[in-house]
Write a protein that holds these residues in place. Sequence first.
Motif, PDB file in Angstrom:
ATOM      1  N   GLY A  34       0.840  -1.200   0.000  1.00 57.68           N
ATOM      2  CA  GLY A  34       0.000   0.000   0.000  1.00 57.68           C
ATOM      3  C   GLY A  34       0.870   1.244   0.000  1.00 57.68           C
ATOM      4  O   GLY A  34       1.894   1.292   0.684  1.00 57.68           O
ATOM      5  N   ILE A  35       0.450   2.246  -0.778  1.00 57.55           N
ATOM      6  CA  ILE A  35       1.288   3.437  -0.949  1.00 57.55           C
ATOM      7  C   ILE A  35       1.555   4.124   0.391  1.00 57.55           C
ATOM      8  O   ILE A  35       2.682   4.537   0.679  1.00 57.55           O
ATOM      9  N   ILE A  36       0.528   4.216   1.227  1.00 52.08           N
ATOM     10  CA  ILE A  36       0.693   4.959   2.482  1.00 52.08           C
ATOM     11  C   ILE A  36       1.687   4.241   3.402  1.00 52.08           C
ATOM     12  O   ILE A  36       2.599   4.864   3.955  1.00 52.08           O
ATOM     13  N   ALA A  37       1.531   2.939   3.540  1.00 52.70           N
ATOM     14  CA  ALA A  37       2.447   2.169   4.396  1.00 52.70           C
ATOM     15  C   ALA A  37       3.883   2.242   3.866  1.00 52.70           C
ATOM     16  O   ALA A  37       4.843   2.401   4.636  1.00 52.70           O
ATOM     17  N   THR A 191      22.349   9.153  -3.175  1.00 50.63           N
ATOM     18  CA  THR A 191      21.419   9.998  -3.911  1.00 50.63           C
ATOM     19  C   THR A 191      20.025   9.409  -3.738  1.00 50.63           C
ATOM     20  O   THR A 191      19.880   8.315  -3.196  1.00 50.63           O
ATOM     21  N   GLY A 192      19.031  10.119  -4.208  1.00 54.64           N
ATOM     22  CA  GLY A 192      17.677   9.582  -4.145  1.00 54.64           C
ATOM     23  C   GLY A 192      16.648  10.626  -4.487  1.00 54.64           C
ATOM     24  O   GLY A 192      16.981  11.770  -4.770  1.00 54.64           O
ATOM     25  N   TYR A 193      15.405  10.192  -4.434  1.00 56.71           N
ATOM     26  CA  TYR A 193      14.304  11.021  -4.931  1.00 56.71           C
ATOM     27  C   TYR A 193      13.200  11.065  -3.877  1.00 56.71           C
ATOM     28  O   TYR A 193      12.022  11.085  -4.197  1.00 56.71           O
ATOM     29  N   THR A 194      13.621  11.029  -2.612  1.00 56.18           N
ATOM     30  CA  THR A 194      12.639  10.937  -1.531  1.00 56.18           C
ATOM     31  C   THR A 194      12.812  12.027  -0.486  1.00 56.18           C
ATOM     32  O   THR A 194      11.946  12.205   0.356  1.00 56.18           O
ATOM     33  N   THR A 233       4.742  10.207  -4.198  1.00 53.88           N
ATOM     34  CA  THR A 233       4.316  11.016  -3.046  1.00 53.88           C
ATOM     35  C   THR A 233       5.516  11.487  -2.226  1.00 53.88           C
ATOM     36  O   THR A 233       5.500  12.596  -1.691  1.00 53.88           O
ATOM     37  N   LEU A 234       6.557  10.678  -2.170  1.00 56.19           N
ATOM     38  CA  LEU A 234       7.764  11.069  -1.427  1.00 56.19           C
ATOM     39  C   LEU A 234       8.474  12.245  -2.103  1.00 56.19           C
ATOM     40  O   LEU A 234       8.865  13.207  -1.450  1.00 56.19           O
ATOM     41  N   ARG A 235       8.609  12.176  -3.429  1.00 59.91           N
ATOM     42  CA  ARG A 235       9.302  13.257  -4.122  1.00 59.91           C
ATOM     43  C   ARG A 235       8.478  14.549  -4.057  1.00 59.91           C
ATOM     44  O   ARG A 235       9.028  15.648  -3.986  1.00 59.91           O
ATOM     45  N   LEU A 236       7.162  14.394  -4.059  1.00 59.93           N
ATOM     46  CA  LEU A 236       6.310  15.581  -4.000  1.00 59.93           C
ATOM     47  C   LEU A 236       6.420  16.253  -2.625  1.00 59.93           C
ATOM     48  O   LEU A 236       6.581  17.470  -2.538  1.00 59.93           O
ATOM     49  N   GLU A 237       6.372  15.472  -1.566  1.00 54.05           N
ATOM     50  CA  GLU A 237       6.583  16.039  -0.227  1.00 54.05           C
ATOM     51  C   GLU A 237       7.948  16.703  -0.124  1.00 54.05           C
ATOM     52  O   GLU A 237       8.120  17.701   0.573  1.00 54.05           O
ATOM     53  N   TYR A 315      -2.593  13.481  -1.782  1.00 51.41           N
ATOM     54  CA  TYR A 315      -2.749  13.417  -0.338  1.00 51.41           C
ATOM     55  C   TYR A 315      -1.360  13.090   0.206  1.00 51.41           C
ATOM     56  O   TYR A 315      -0.704  12.169  -0.270  1.00 51.41           O
ATOM     57  N   SER A 316      -0.905  13.870   1.161  1.00 55.51           N
ATOM     58  CA  SER A 316       0.415  13.631   1.746  1.00 55.51           C
ATOM     59  C   SER A 316       0.318  12.633   2.895  1.00 55.51           C
ATOM     60  O   SER A 316      -0.268  12.941   3.933  1.00 55.51           O
ATOM     61  N   PRO A 317       0.889  11.452   2.713  1.00 53.18           N
ATOM     62  CA  PRO A 317       0.792  10.445   3.770  1.00 53.18           C
ATOM     63  C   PRO A 317       1.547  10.826   5.050  1.00 53.18           C
ATOM     64  O   PRO A 317       1.244  10.308   6.119  1.00 53.18           O
ATOM     65  N   TRP A 318       2.512  11.717   4.948  1.00 51.17           N
ATOM     66  CA  TRP A 318       3.291  12.076   6.137  1.00 51.17           C
ATOM     67  C   TRP A 318       2.628  13.221   6.890  1.00 51.17           C
ATOM     68  O   TRP A 318       2.603  13.252   8.115  1.00 51.17           O
ATOM     69  N   LEU A 319       2.086  14.195   6.157  1.00 47.86           N
ATOM     70  CA  LEU A 319       1.472  15.370   6.784  1.00 47.86           C
ATOM     71  C   LEU A 319      -0.023  15.178   7.010  1.00 47.86           C
ATOM     72  O   LEU A 319      -0.641  15.956   7.724  1.00 47.86           O
ATOM     73  N   ASN A 320      -0.573  14.144   6.377  1.00 47.42           N
ATOM     74  CA  ASN A 320      -1.995  13.872   6.495  1.00 47.42           C
ATOM     75  C   ASN A 320      -2.845  15.054   6.035  1.00 47.42           C
ATOM     76  O   ASN A 320      -3.813  15.442   6.681  1.00 47.42           O
ATOM     77  N   LYS A 321      -2.434  15.668   4.946  1.00 43.46           N
ATOM     78  CA  LYS A 321      -3.257  16.708   4.322  1.00 43.46           C
ATOM     79  C   LYS A 321      -2.975  16.722   2.826  1.00 43.46           C
ATOM     80  O   LYS A 321      -2.051  16.056   2.365  1.00 43.46           O
ATOM     81  N   SER A 322      -3.771  17.482   2.086  1.00 43.81           N
ATOM     82  CA  SER A 322      -3.588  17.531   0.644  1.00 43.81           C
ATOM     83  C   SER A 322      -2.609  18.630   0.275  1.00 43.81           C
ATOM     84  O   SER A 322      -2.687  19.745   0.796  1.00 43.81           O
ATOM     85  N   ILE A 323      -1.702  18.302  -0.629  1.00 43.07           N
ATOM     86  CA  ILE A 323      -0.643  19.241  -1.029  1.00 43.07           C
ATOM     87  C   ILE A 323      -0.520  19.235  -2.556  1.00 43.07           C
ATOM     88  O   ILE A 323      -0.985  18.320  -3.222  1.00 43.07           O
ATOM     89  N   GLY A 324       0.150  20.261  -3.070  1.00 47.40           N
ATOM     90  CA  GLY A 324       0.375  20.290  -4.503  1.00 47.40           C
ATOM     91  C   GLY A 324       1.462  21.277  -4.883  1.00 47.40           C
ATOM     92  O   GLY A 324       1.988  22.019  -4.039  1.00 47.40           O
ATOM     93  N   MET A 325       1.808  21.249  -6.164  1.00 53.13           N
ATOM     94  CA  MET A 325       2.705  22.254  -6.735  1.00 53.13           C
ATOM     95  C   MET A 325       2.038  22.755  -8.014  1.00 53.13           C
ATOM     96  O   MET A 325       1.223  22.069  -8.621  1.00 53.13           O
TER      97      MET A 325
END
Lengths: 364, 127
Positions: A34-37, A191-194, A233-237, A315-325
Amino acid sequence: MPELKRTPLYETHLEEGGRIIDFGGWALPVEYSGIIAEHRAVRSSAGLFDVSHMGEILVSGPGALEFLNYALTNDLSSIVQGQVMYSPMANEEGGTVDDLLVYRLAGDAFLLVVNAANTEKDYSHLRLLAAERPGVEVEDVSDRWAELALQGPRAEDVLRRLTDFNLGDIRYYYFAHEVSVAGVSCLVSRTGYTGEDGFELYCEPADAAALWRAIRDAGGEDVIPAGLGARDTLRLEAGMPLYGHELGEDISPLDAGLGRFVAQDKDFVGREAMLKGSGRRRLVAFEMTERGIPRQGHPLIFQGEEVGVVTSGTYSPWLNKSIGMGFVPPDLASPGQVMAVSIRGRQRACTIVKRPFVKGRRKT
Amino acid sequence: MYPKDLKYTEEHEWVRVEDGVATVGITHYAQEQLGDIVFVELPEVGQRLEKGESFGVVESVKTVSDLYSPVSGTVTAINEELLDAPEKVNEDPYGAGWMIKLELADEGELAELLDAAEYTRMLEEEG
């Protein structure tokens, strides 16, 4: 439907319970448990990703450094062997052909790691540029490399169980070549994308499944397999751009907030057009203050007028809210600015915030 | 996975009819395909829906899916708990994850829906 391309880890993904999707022509897992887990595991422990679909292009020869310094926007003249540099690659119009990592393998050999969907385009673009220059060879070597990403605060601890190499010697955006990890010869970069600490491991395709298995076994409960969903979702956060969303042929790296990777004092492809054409819009990060999830393509609204567009949202699984760019005019780009996202025809309030949304524990 | 007392649509909604009131949700298969559900948008009570009309959306981390009314009717209740706890759709799609209740406009429409055996066969054929 045409046959999807498979990475050397395809069978492994099936065994791990991955849910396979068509990702730009590649059969890759969007998620396992699951994406959130998976997302939360990467922020709190570690996750293992297959990113073998990424393209690799080798640029070599006595003219390679000078050539790349012209083809790419970042200044490569300072990087040493064993160092990695992030750079956009611009077109003549100042837009973005791709964004990529450059690994300096040797004095005159550079490995470019590029977005999977752009590999052929990048290769043609570079070949065309290189044709005018003696002493430069450009080769698509994507088939020679598999790539795994081990990301999260426990990544180093887990990898240490599999190698005698002192991983502490690999600083952020550096790499070591021919590191033996569980008996597999790897190029290992920090390196990484998270946004988290972690490594990317490049090996021969034939060794990829054994390397994956070894990391999973050694990792025990510290590592879970993570798919493309969590990667996004990680790169977006972390506020990192994704080609096709925040970057594209008609988007200047300057507008996308990548100014520190554009060396304006050197000559590079697209420089004049980029300097002239940028500045009319700016990439911003925002949080929703009303219900709703912003998605790519949703209009951004200010005082009833459409002023911009969402490039990524979740939906940001870490912040528990909706985010965007998204892109907005520069005078509306300051943190604290309130506007709205039009979601299915209804305006939902959002506030511009600073990037990144989540400051990971990556080592700088 | 697919209770026998429910009716199903090809778009993966289910309906349970009790005393002329239809309760509607999405199937186990649908929630599994969507993955972690993080947002549900539902209609207003009193809204009149035609069979096949979109009555809301369900969003997972990655996907947005429209919800289609399996039958015609008037919305008499929505599951407000889902607004704050959309994960209930994953956890209990036929129970706590219900979405809306409709007063049926035409009971005859129920005959056009799939029963559990037909729905299961459709899933198998889709592979």
